[in-house]
Write an enzyme that holds these catalytic residues in place. Structure first.
Site, PDB file in Angstrom:
ATOM      1  CB  ALA A 254      40.021  46.260  26.219  1.00 54.77           C
ATOM      2  CG  ASP A 255      36.446  41.829  28.729  1.00 56.41           C
ATOM      3  OD1 ASP A 255      35.934  41.563  29.822  1.00 56.41           O
ATOM      4  OD2 ASP A 255      35.812  42.333  27.789  1.00 56.41           O
ATOM      5  NE  ARG A 256      43.822  38.468  29.878  1.00 62.32           N
ATOM      6  CZ  ARG A 256      44.349  38.018  31.020  1.00 62.32           C
ATOM      7  NH1 ARG A 256      45.640  38.136  31.226  1.00 62.32           N
ATOM      8  NH2 ARG A 256      43.606  37.448  31.932  1.00 62.32           N
TER       9      ARG A 256
END
EC number: 5.3.1.23
Length: 379
Positions: A254-256
């Site tokens: 995940a990036d966010r």
């Protein structure tokens, strides 16, 4: 031995140039925050945890050199202001990856606090920043190892059919040593399964258009001698539909992660989550707590970065000279000249399609009403 993608010692930072992988292993030195910004923006380093660490250490390297050359201001307040400005600049390199802005905020608090402490010198402020930046490197490896262990245990307990003791896992993009300080998040789960002899097989997608899966994840899987198979992105549905394959779980990074569990990750993740739900395959997000952004209420509030059209219309590969045997990298066009291109770097997977979010503190699951309560991870 797990691949070492970030090397740092005594103020000297170097990273493996991911643009050259898997064709050649070349390390480049990062001496300043400007060089760190360029390495992040150009994707010589990528992966949300790695981006944050390289950003912090690039500034630490710059401050280390400025200290040696006596180029540091004599006022603690001026040094703090310089560091704050550099951190803001570094955050602009990849706005979607929350780890970077989260690290910057935490470092700003440390720098501000030290600069306002009575008697603190400019060098005290510099030392506080460098110590905190270096600490990020060691903590990330520890957190990733816990994520790997937690995810492996969850899969064995919740995703395998009765009487099965080995898992088949599909992953997307690159979430290993090349995306972190070492070990990895989603790929760390696969590594943990492998270490415990509970991995039957791993599959990785090529992850178009930047091919992080075929270039980087495949490189790490081969490097670690993990039994694995590469597929194109469009083969995922057919893979899940094959009874003889029996994929037990899809694990992504995940990036966010928003407060409700909506997750921004590499483009193609959302489609895999839809496929997983249809085929009854567990879908898991592996991410450190630094990737969870409680200030972002849902995926609709996440800014999605768009990348250059050339990433879609061109592809890079190696070519061997028939006469000399020398290998060189070449970029070729693979699309009709003049076609319009849409190239979002990420998509958002709704929390409804996610079975669990694997963190260093455990695996967050939804309650009986189908809601995540991620704020409880921070208590």
């Amino acid at each position: 031995m797990v691949l070492e993608a970030i090397r740092y010692k005594d103020g000297k930072l170097s990273i493996i140039d991911q643009l050259q992988l898997p064709f050649m292993e070349r390390y480049i030195e990062i001496k300043t925050s400007e060089e760190g910004w360029q390495a992040i923006k150009n994707m010589q380093v990528r992966g949300a945890p790695a981006i944050a660490i390289v950003a912090a250490l690039s500034l630490a390297s710059e401050l280390h050199e400025l200290s040696i050359r006596n180029k540091i201001s004599t006022r603690a307040e001026d040094v703090a202001a310089f560091i704050m400005e550099r951190l803001e600049y570094l955050v602009s390199s990849r706005p979607t990856a929350v780890n970077l802005s989260d690290a910057a905020r935490k470092l700003e608090v440390i720098v501000s606090g030290r600069s306002q402490t009575p008697g603190s010198t400019a060098q005290d402020v510099v030392n506080a920043f460098i110590q905190a930046a270096e600490g990020m490197l060691a903590k990330d490896v520890e957190d990733n190892t816990r994520i790997g262990e937690n995810g492996a245990k969850w899969i064995l307990m919740n995703a395998l059919p009765t009487h099965h003791d080995k898992a088949v896992v599909l992953t997307h993009c690159n979430t290993g040593s090349l995306a972190t300080a070492g070990y990895g998040t989603a790929l760390g789960v696969i590594r943990s399964l492998m270490a415990n002899n509970t991995l039957q097989h791993a599959y990785c997608t090529e992850t178009r258009p930047y091919n992080q899966g075929s270039r980087l994840t495949a490189f790490e899987l081969v490097h670690d001698k993990i039994p694995a198979t590469l597929i194109t992105d469009s083969m995922a549905a057919a893979l899940l539909a094959r009874p003889e394959t029996s994929v037990n779980a899809i694990v992504v990074g995940a990036d966010r992660v928003a407060a409700n569990g909506d997750t921004a990750n590499k483009i193609g993740t959302y489609g895999l989550a839809v496929l997983a739900r249809y085929h009854g395959v567990k879908f898991l997000v592996a991410a450190p707590l630094t990737t969870i952004d409680l200030a972002t209420k849902s995926g609709g509030d996440i800014v999605i970065e768009e990348r250059p059209s050339s990433e879609v219309t061109r592809v890079k590969g190696s070519r061997e000279d028939d006469a000399t045997g020398d290998v060189r990298l070449e970029t070729i066009s693979i699309a009709a000249e003049g076609i319009n291109v849409w190239n979002p770097a990420f998509d958002v997977t709704p929390f409804e399609l996610i079975d669990g979010i694997i963190t260093e503190k455990g695996v967050a699951e939804k309650d009986t009403d189908g809601r995540f309560h991620l704020e409880e991870l921070f208590n």
